[in-house]
Design a protein around this motif. Sequence first.
Motif, PDB file in Angstrom:
ATOM      1  N   VAL A 139      36.523  37.203  49.862  1.00 54.29           N
ATOM      2  CA  VAL A 139      35.374  38.120  49.782  1.00 54.29           C
ATOM      3  C   VAL A 139      35.343  38.807  48.430  1.00 54.29           C
ATOM      4  O   VAL A 139      34.297  38.893  47.768  1.00 54.29           O
ATOM      5  CB  VAL A 139      35.432  39.161  50.923  1.00 54.29           C
ATOM      6  CG1 VAL A 139      34.398  40.265  50.699  1.00 54.29           C
ATOM      7  CG2 VAL A 139      35.195  38.499  52.268  1.00 54.29           C
ATOM      8  N   VAL A 140      36.494  39.324  47.997  1.00 55.86           N
ATOM      9  CA  VAL A 140      36.564  40.015  46.706  1.00 55.86           C
ATOM     10  C   VAL A 140      36.281  39.046  45.566  1.00 55.86           C
ATOM     11  O   VAL A 140      35.544  39.372  44.616  1.00 55.86           O
ATOM     12  CB  VAL A 140      37.944  40.680  46.520  1.00 55.86           C
ATOM     13  CG1 VAL A 140      38.050  41.312  45.142  1.00 55.86           C
ATOM     14  CG2 VAL A 140      38.179  41.722  47.597  1.00 55.86           C
ATOM     15  N   LEU A 141      36.860  37.857  45.652  1.00 52.53           N
ATOM     16  CA  LEU A 141      36.665  36.854  44.604  1.00 52.53           C
ATOM     17  C   LEU A 141      35.196  36.460  44.503  1.00 52.53           C
ATOM     18  O   LEU A 141      34.636  36.344  43.405  1.00 52.53           O
ATOM     19  CB  LEU A 141      37.526  35.622  44.905  1.00 52.53           C
ATOM     20  CG  LEU A 141      37.758  34.631  43.767  1.00 52.53           C
ATOM     21  CD1 LEU A 141      38.570  35.278  42.662  1.00 52.53           C
ATOM     22  CD2 LEU A 141      38.472  33.382  44.289  1.00 52.53           C
ATOM     23  N   THR A 142      34.546  36.267  45.651  1.00 54.81           N
ATOM     24  CA  THR A 142      33.134  35.906  45.670  1.00 54.81           C
ATOM     25  C   THR A 142      32.271  37.005  45.079  1.00 54.81           C
ATOM     26  O   THR A 142      31.342  36.746  44.304  1.00 54.81           O
ATOM     27  CB  THR A 142      32.688  35.607  47.114  1.00 54.81           C
ATOM     28  OG1 THR A 142      33.484  34.555  47.658  1.00 54.81           O
ATOM     29  CG2 THR A 142      31.223  35.195  47.145  1.00 54.81           C
ATOM     30  N   SER A 143      32.580  38.262  45.428  1.00 53.48           N
ATOM     31  CA  SER A 143      31.824  39.399  44.887  1.00 53.48           C
ATOM     32  C   SER A 143      31.958  39.464  43.369  1.00 53.48           C
ATOM     33  O   SER A 143      30.976  39.688  42.652  1.00 53.48           O
ATOM     34  CB  SER A 143      32.322  40.712  45.510  1.00 53.48           C
ATOM     35  OG  SER A 143      32.140  40.720  46.903  1.00 53.48           O
ATOM     36  N   TYR A 144      33.167  39.245  42.887  1.00 54.35           N
ATOM     37  CA  TYR A 144      33.410  39.347  41.446  1.00 54.35           C
ATOM     38  C   TYR A 144      32.666  38.256  40.681  1.00 54.35           C
ATOM     39  O   TYR A 144      31.968  38.529  39.694  1.00 54.35           O
ATOM     40  CB  TYR A 144      34.908  39.265  41.161  1.00 54.35           C
ATOM     41  CG  TYR A 144      35.245  39.337  39.691  1.00 54.35           C
ATOM     42  CD1 TYR A 144      35.209  40.552  39.011  1.00 54.35           C
ATOM     43  CD2 TYR A 144      35.591  38.193  38.977  1.00 54.35           C
ATOM     44  CE1 TYR A 144      35.508  40.626  37.660  1.00 54.35           C
ATOM     45  CE2 TYR A 144      35.898  38.263  37.627  1.00 54.35           C
ATOM     46  CZ  TYR A 144      35.856  39.483  36.977  1.00 54.35           C
ATOM     47  OH  TYR A 144      36.144  39.540  35.637  1.00 54.35           O
ATOM     48  N   TYR A 145      32.792  37.023  41.132  1.00 57.22           N
ATOM     49  CA  TYR A 145      32.171  35.945  40.390  1.00 57.22           C
ATOM     50  C   TYR A 145      30.665  35.878  40.605  1.00 57.22           C
ATOM     51  O   TYR A 145      29.929  35.387  39.739  1.00 57.22           O
ATOM     52  CB  TYR A 145      32.847  34.612  40.738  1.00 57.22           C
ATOM     53  CG  TYR A 145      34.190  34.499  40.064  1.00 57.22           C
ATOM     54  CD1 TYR A 145      34.284  34.247  38.695  1.00 57.22           C
ATOM     55  CD2 TYR A 145      35.367  34.695  40.763  1.00 57.22           C
ATOM     56  CE1 TYR A 145      35.512  34.179  38.058  1.00 57.22           C
ATOM     57  CE2 TYR A 145      36.612  34.628  40.131  1.00 57.22           C
ATOM     58  CZ  TYR A 145      36.667  34.368  38.781  1.00 57.22           C
ATOM     59  OH  TYR A 145      37.881  34.319  38.150  1.00 57.22           O
ATOM     60  N   SER A 146      30.173  36.404  41.724  1.00 55.89           N
ATOM     61  CA  SER A 146      28.728  36.552  41.892  1.00 55.89           C
ATOM     62  C   SER A 146      28.196  37.576  40.903  1.00 55.89           C
ATOM     63  O   SER A 146      27.116  37.418  40.321  1.00 55.89           O
ATOM     64  CB  SER A 146      28.404  36.989  43.328  1.00 55.89           C
ATOM     65  OG  SER A 146      28.776  36.002  44.250  1.00 55.89           O
ATOM     66  N   PHE A 147      28.963  38.648  40.702  1.00 57.00           N
ATOM     67  CA  PHE A 147      28.589  39.667  39.726  1.00 57.00           C
ATOM     68  C   PHE A 147      28.542  39.069  38.323  1.00 57.00           C
ATOM     69  O   PHE A 147      27.586  39.286  37.562  1.00 57.00           O
ATOM     70  CB  PHE A 147      29.587  40.821  39.778  1.00 57.00           C
ATOM     71  CG  PHE A 147      29.506  41.748  38.597  1.00 57.00           C
ATOM     72  CD1 PHE A 147      28.539  42.727  38.546  1.00 57.00           C
ATOM     73  CD2 PHE A 147      30.382  41.609  37.531  1.00 57.00           C
ATOM     74  CE1 PHE A 147      28.445  43.572  37.453  1.00 57.00           C
ATOM     75  CE2 PHE A 147      30.298  42.445  36.440  1.00 57.00           C
ATOM     76  CZ  PHE A 147      29.329  43.430  36.401  1.00 57.00           C
ATOM     77  N   VAL A 148      29.584  38.346  37.949  1.00 57.49           N
ATOM     78  CA  VAL A 148      29.640  37.752  36.603  1.00 57.49           C
ATOM     79  C   VAL A 148      28.495  36.781  36.401  1.00 57.49           C
ATOM     80  O   VAL A 148      27.838  36.764  35.341  1.00 57.49           O
ATOM     81  CB  VAL A 148      30.993  37.045  36.384  1.00 57.49           C
ATOM     82  CG1 VAL A 148      30.990  36.277  35.065  1.00 57.49           C
ATOM     83  CG2 VAL A 148      32.130  38.056  36.403  1.00 57.49           C
TER      84      VAL A 148
END
Length: 336
Positions: A216-225
């Motif tokens: 979840v955290v990884l997806t949020s971060y790379y979606s942001f980027v």
Amino acid sequence: MSNNSTCIRPSMISSMALPISYTFLCIVGLFGNSLSQWVFLTKIAKKTSTHIYLAHLVTANLLVCSAMPFMGIYFLKGFQWQYHSVQCRVINFLGTLCMHISMFVSLLILSWIAVSRYATLMKKDSVQEITSCYEKIFYGHLLKKFRQPNFARKLCVYIWGVVLGIIIPIVIYYSVVEATEGEEGLCYNQQMELGATFSQIAGLIGTTFIGFSFLVVLTSYYSFVSHLKKIRTCTSIMEKDLTYSSVKRHLLVIQILLIVCFLPYSIFKPIFYVLHQRKDCQQLNYLIETKNILTCLASARSSTDPIIFLLLDKTFKKTIYNLFTKSNSPHIQPYD
């Protein structure tokens, strides 16, 4: 004394270093998290959803810190107590219960903080550019809720309810059924360190859950980027760079916390359950030592969170600064 009790012997790491580590982490964690909770509950006038998530995260941290003395005493005295003694049963039950409840509550809240910070980005500039029905539902409705304080309060209550409803029956079953089936002589033994079949299955499910939180955290971060790269190609965002930098920093720090503290534990746990079946006392001792060190590392995150709050949350940092400089300024407006 059973063969398992003679096979499993704590080294200096378990009997000395771990009690000292848990004592130090307990003192630091109780002070820092108590101060943090006091700030979140009494010194911030208007709480954002982020502050509500952080207040519940601090509550979980305090629960971990309250379990640390039990864990330290277990590693210090466990090889001297009898397996069925009151001390052994109480330490095992309370330490296991507090540690696991707080660990999974923390993971869930960290995941939702990551989603909330990503929602903060979407609030700033992208909703008006959304075209598809899916994007309108996801960005305009679902993510919007994570920024609402009332939704954050309800979500945190649900998190505590679900985790308590799952963990408490498992720990009770282990303490009442599995722990009483053993014929161990001492408290520190294979049965205590490994658990029976049901506990091991629950442990593997918990490990999968850690992987889900990290995803979840990884997806949020790379979606942001990805979103940031997209909007930089079509508009000037110089005036919003501070907001973007804040969101990116929050997501990155949460990601690092999970990688450093939880990921080694979650990767090693399945390996531990596979390798411990070999009848090799020396290898089993090494495996147990590694597991206990990684568990301590996962617990250490709870004691270091107040430092993270100082680095990440502008409102928290200003409030602490005013407290220690004896400032009489009014409540600070939140920064989200």
